[in-house]
Write a protein that holds these residues in place. Structure first.
Motif, PDB file in Angstrom:
ATOM      1  N   ILE A  94      17.522   0.936  -9.563  1.00 58.61           N
ATOM      2  CA  ILE A  94      16.168   1.509  -9.610  1.00 58.61           C
ATOM      3  C   ILE A  94      15.438   0.965 -10.829  1.00 58.61           C
ATOM      4  CG2 ILE A  94      14.846   3.664  -9.700  1.00 58.61           C
ATOM      5  CD1 ILE A  94      17.526   4.989  -8.621  1.00 58.61           C
ATOM      6  N   PRO A  95      14.201   0.471 -10.679  1.00 55.76           N
ATOM      7  CA  PRO A  95      13.479  -0.076 -11.832  1.00 55.76           C
ATOM      8  C   PRO A  95      13.315   0.975 -12.941  1.00 55.76           C
ATOM      9  CG  PRO A  95      12.356  -0.594  -9.781  1.00 55.76           C
ATOM     10  CD  PRO A  95      13.439   0.363  -9.438  1.00 55.76           C
ATOM     11  N   ASN A  96      13.508   0.502 -14.178  1.00 54.68           N
ATOM     12  CA  ASN A  96      13.416   1.422 -15.314  1.00 54.68           C
ATOM     13  C   ASN A  96      12.018   1.326 -15.916  1.00 54.68           C
ATOM     14  OD1 ASN A  96      13.909   3.052 -17.459  1.00 54.68           O
ATOM     15  ND2 ASN A  96      15.117   1.534 -18.605  1.00 54.68           N
ATOM     16  N   ILE A  97      11.120   2.120 -15.384  1.00 53.29           N
ATOM     17  CA  ILE A  97       9.716   2.066 -15.823  1.00 53.29           C
ATOM     18  C   ILE A  97       9.469   3.235 -16.767  1.00 53.29           C
ATOM     19  CG2 ILE A  97       7.292   2.098 -15.049  1.00 53.29           C
ATOM     20  CD1 ILE A  97       8.713  -0.340 -13.931  1.00 53.29           C
ATOM     21  N   ASP A  99      10.545   8.156 -10.502  1.00 57.12           N
ATOM     22  CA  ASP A  99      11.222   9.431 -10.779  1.00 57.12           C
ATOM     23  C   ASP A  99      11.203  10.347  -9.562  1.00 57.12           C
ATOM     24  OD1 ASP A  99      11.695   8.663 -13.324  1.00 57.12           O
ATOM     25  OD2 ASP A  99      10.173   9.922 -14.287  1.00 57.12           O
ATOM     26  N   SER A 100      10.187  10.191  -8.698  1.00 57.70           N
ATOM     27  CA  SER A 100       9.931  11.261  -7.729  1.00 57.70           C
ATOM     28  C   SER A 100       9.992  10.864  -6.270  1.00 57.70           C
ATOM     29  CB  SER A 100       8.530  11.845  -7.972  1.00 57.70           C
ATOM     30  OG  SER A 100       8.297  12.038  -9.332  1.00 57.70           O
ATOM     31  N   VAL A 101       9.943   9.551  -5.968  1.00 52.46           N
ATOM     32  CA  VAL A 101       9.820   9.188  -4.548  1.00 52.46           C
ATOM     33  C   VAL A 101      11.117   9.502  -3.791  1.00 52.46           C
ATOM     34  CG1 VAL A 101      10.515   6.733  -4.705  1.00 52.46           C
ATOM     35  CG2 VAL A 101       8.880   7.463  -2.957  1.00 52.46           C
ATOM     36  N   LEU A 102      10.946  10.071  -2.602  1.00 51.36           N
ATOM     37  CA  LEU A 102      12.094  10.443  -1.759  1.00 51.36           C
ATOM     38  C   LEU A 102      12.432   9.305  -0.800  1.00 51.36           C
ATOM     39  CD1 LEU A 102      10.864  14.065  -0.971  1.00 51.36           C
ATOM     40  CD2 LEU A 102      12.811  13.468  -2.426  1.00 51.36           C
ATOM     41  N   SER A 150       0.830  -1.214   0.000  1.00 51.15           N
ATOM     42  CA  SER A 150       0.000   0.000   0.000  1.00 51.15           C
ATOM     43  C   SER A 150       0.865   1.265   0.000  1.00 51.15           C
ATOM     44  CB  SER A 150      -0.905  -0.001   1.226  1.00 51.15           C
ATOM     45  OG  SER A 150      -0.115   0.041   2.395  1.00 51.15           O
ATOM     46  N   MET A 151       2.084   1.147   0.533  1.00 50.68           N
ATOM     47  CA  MET A 151       2.955   2.333   0.643  1.00 50.68           C
ATOM     48  C   MET A 151       3.205   2.962  -0.727  1.00 50.68           C
ATOM     49  SD  MET A 151       4.457   4.136   2.885  1.00 50.68           S
ATOM     50  CE  MET A 151       5.482   5.573   2.664  1.00 50.68           C
ATOM     51  N   MET A 152       3.242   2.108  -1.740  1.00 50.82           N
ATOM     52  CA  MET A 152       3.517   2.608  -3.089  1.00 50.82           C
ATOM     53  C   MET A 152       2.401   3.540  -3.578  1.00 50.82           C
ATOM     54  SD  MET A 152       4.619   0.189  -6.172  1.00 50.82           S
ATOM     55  CE  MET A 152       6.360   0.194  -6.343  1.00 50.82           C
ATOM     56  N   PHE A 153       1.222   3.414  -2.963  1.00 52.56           N
ATOM     57  CA  PHE A 153       0.065   4.166  -3.458  1.00 52.56           C
ATOM     58  C   PHE A 153      -0.386   5.288  -2.516  1.00 52.56           C
ATOM     59  CE2 PHE A 153       0.025  -0.214  -4.947  1.00 52.56           C
ATOM     60  CZ  PHE A 153       0.255   0.032  -6.295  1.00 52.56           C
ATOM     61  N   LEU A 200       3.789   4.355 -12.136  1.00 55.42           N
ATOM     62  CA  LEU A 200       5.060   3.842 -11.605  1.00 55.42           C
ATOM     63  C   LEU A 200       6.252   4.656 -12.103  1.00 55.42           C
ATOM     64  CD1 LEU A 200       4.669  -0.028 -11.349  1.00 55.42           C
ATOM     65  CD2 LEU A 200       4.338   1.738  -9.625  1.00 55.42           C
ATOM     66  N   LYS A 201       6.154   5.191 -13.309  1.00 54.01           N
ATOM     67  CA  LYS A 201       7.242   6.061 -13.792  1.00 54.01           C
ATOM     68  C   LYS A 201       7.346   7.289 -12.866  1.00 54.01           C
ATOM     69  CE  LYS A 201       8.967   8.935 -17.514  1.00 54.01           C
ATOM     70  NZ  LYS A 201      10.254   8.982 -16.822  1.00 54.01           N
TER      71      LYS A 201
END
Ligand code: FES
Length: 570
Positions: free
Chosen positions: A539-542, A552-555, A97-100, A547-548
């Motif tokens: 880092i996954p290349n999406i 790109d943005s998650v700290l 859930s953290m991803m969302f 997910l992109k």
């Protein structure tokens, strides 16, 4: 004659067709398809964010709560309008859930901003839902009130109390050890989540609800009245009344979270022995306001804040016991000398007024201890720093084994979850109870999105020889309902090339809770060499979609795992 367009109710935030009067006429005609009268359409609107979903069992009582909220809003001259946003049911989301959480916060922010709302109730509870909604509502800059779901009540299994989800881990561990049968674990499965509401211990959901209360974002007792009690509906109706008063500008002082609120939230988190996840969420909430949560300052607060609440997973009681023992009213009374009292709540009342008005309320000191006889002398959480976690890591010391606090051990390293799952119970795994289990590559910028996999299972062969706890370190998270000597949120994470990634099997690691240190014992030269030879980032290349945006943005964890562009900008 031109109609005067109000900046409130259904005429607020009109769709732009280049003719404002036409916009109002068109919107009202469509609203009338729902049967609204002009009288209703002229009222200020209180939005109700409804986060119920077939994939969110913790919110299954929301229809009743919404009815009660609407009663309160209607009776105070406003129009209640409920609307959905993304719901995050903790156990129903892959990979986590953290991803969302940030996606939900963006949904909340934009829907509050775009729709014609004068004020809004944030109705949520399951782990990520409250932080996501608070983050979004802060950024939307509209008045809001929080209404938590309330905790589940407990049930019984073979005369033992059973509550989600600390007990689920204890029984699962017994099952892994071979102490209980498949049949019995199925019976536990049937009884564990026994009612509507959030987990019945001081997990992330309850921690975030209590923190909301100390920050003045909801009414007294909102955090701990069980979800299925009639009192919860009473609180919902009262919340509706307050939010309607805010929408009608009858309450002049609009609640704005400030530094003092964040400080009080940290004190509350520490005294509750609350969830490790809450530190990430609070950091993200503060980040939306341009306030920094400094983990070194956090340690100073932790040193002077005792744990006062004897609740699972740290202690033995459940949320319903906390409520009957006096709940947040009693806790805040005890914490009074440690809190910043000048802050105010959604009703405009100062924290000191709230505490003083509850000073004679019932207080069971078996569950909520006094400061003189605390459950633990120091705060439930600390941050650790060292050459493998220069930006910090978190340990829930109140749920850990003190015998392991000053220890040096050999690293048993798993490079990712897959290899850990494959090897952890393998008979050939060379491991002793004095070793440190290391799990890399489960931080925010991995395919797993920082899952609650930091609660590494103790290898079966150690379990069978009676080992109940050992030091486990990762760049992931653990459930707020979990326990053990578990070091989490190592930052920077291994997948971005943080020094945590250089640990090898057999390396020596030293933990010192007293000194708040976690270090790889290695010469400076060797450390430099290993960092120079750093393995490439993973880092996954999406290429598309959410997910992109996420990768790109998650700290990092110490920055709250928010998206960089969502933090407060001047
Ligand atoms: Fe919803 Fe625990 S699963 S609060």
């Amino acid at each position: 004659m031109k109609k005067k367009i109000k900046k409130s109710g259904f005429d607020n935030n009109l769709t732009n067709y280049g003719d404002i009067e036409f916009s109002s006429y068109l919107r009202r005609s469509f609203a009338k398809s729902m049967g609204y009268t002009d009288e209703s359409l002229n009222k200020p609107i209180v939005g109700i964010i409804n986060t119920s979903s077939g994939f969110n069992s913790c919110h299954r009582h929301f229809p009743e709560m919404i009815d009660a909220l609407k009663r309160g809003i209607n009776s105070n001259g406003c129009l209640p309008v409920e609307f959905p946003v993304i719901s995050l049911g903790e156990v129903y989301l892959h990979p986590t859930s953290m991803m969302f959480r940030n996606l939900m916060s963006m949904d909340v922010e934009e829907m509050i901003r775009a729709q014609p709302l004068d004020a809004v109730v944030l109705l949520g509870g399951c782990d990520k839902t409250l932080p996501a909604m608070i983050m979004g509502a802060i950024s939307a800059q509209k008045p809001f009130v929080v209404l938590p779901a309330g905790p589940m009540i407990t049930s019984k299994f073979e005369n033992n109390r059973l509550g989600a989800c600390t007990d689920c881990r204890r029984y699962w561990s017994n099952y892994r050890e071979g102490k209980i049968s498949r049949h019995k674990i199925s019976e536990v499965e049937n009884k564990l989540a026994s009612s509507a509401g959030t987990c019945s211990v001081m997990g992330t959901a309850s921690t975030m609800a209590c923190i909301s209360e100390v920050m003045g974002l909801c009414l007294t007792d909102s955090s701990c009245v069980p979800a299925v009690y009639s009192e919860r509906l009473n609180i919902a109706e009262k919340t509706g009344i307050i939010c309607a008063k805010i929408a009608r500008k009858k309450i002049k002082k609009i609640k704005k979270i400030n530094k003092q609120d964040i400080y009080n939230a940290l004190v509350c988190l520490l005294s509750l022995g609350g969830s490790t996840n809450a530190i990430i969420h609070l950091t993200a909430i503060a980040g939306r306001l341009g306030i920094k949560v400094d983990l070194r300052e956090f340690n100073k607060i932790s040193n002077k804040t005792p744990v006062l609440v004897d609740l699972k997973p740290t202690g033995k009681f459940y949320m319903e016991d906390f409520y009957h023992a006096g709940g947040m009213k009693a806790l805040l009374k005890e914490l009074k000398p440690l809190l910043k009292l000048g802050t105010s709540n959604i009703e405009g009342k100062s924290l000191s007024t709230i505490i003083n008005s509850n000073s004679k309320s019932f207080h069971d000191q078996n569950v909520i201890r006094s400061r003189k006889k605390p459950f633990e002398k120091h705060g439930g959480l600390i941050s650790l720093f060292g050459n493998i976690c220069p930006s910090g890591a978190i340990l829930k010391r109140s749920a850990a084994d003190k015998k392991l606090f000053e220890k040096t051990g050999k690293a048993v390293v798993f490079e990712d979850i897959k290899s850990m799952s494959k090897l952890i119970d393998n008979k050939s795994l060379k491991i002793s109870k004095n070793d440190f289990l290391i799990l890399k590559n489960i931080g925010p910028k991995t395919v797993y999105g920082m899952p609650e996999a930091g609660y590494l299972p103790i290898p079966k062969k150690l379990l069978k020889s009676g080992v109940k706890d050992m030091i486990r370190i990762s760049d992931g998270r653990m459930s707020g309902t979990a326990f053990g000597t578990i070091i989490l949120h190592v930052s920077p994470e291994s997948s971005v090339g943080g020094p945590f990634s250089i640990i090898k099997n057999g390396d020596k690691i030293k933990l010192s809770v007293k000194n708040k240190r976690l270090d790889l014992i290695i010469s400076k030269n060797e450390l430099k060499n290993r960092l120079n030879k750093q393995i490439s980032k993973k880092i996954p290349n999406i290429k598309r979609g959410y997910l992109k945006l996420y990768y790109d943005s998650v700290l990092q964890a110490h920055e709250g795992c928010d998206f960089d562009f969502l933090q407060y900008k001047k």
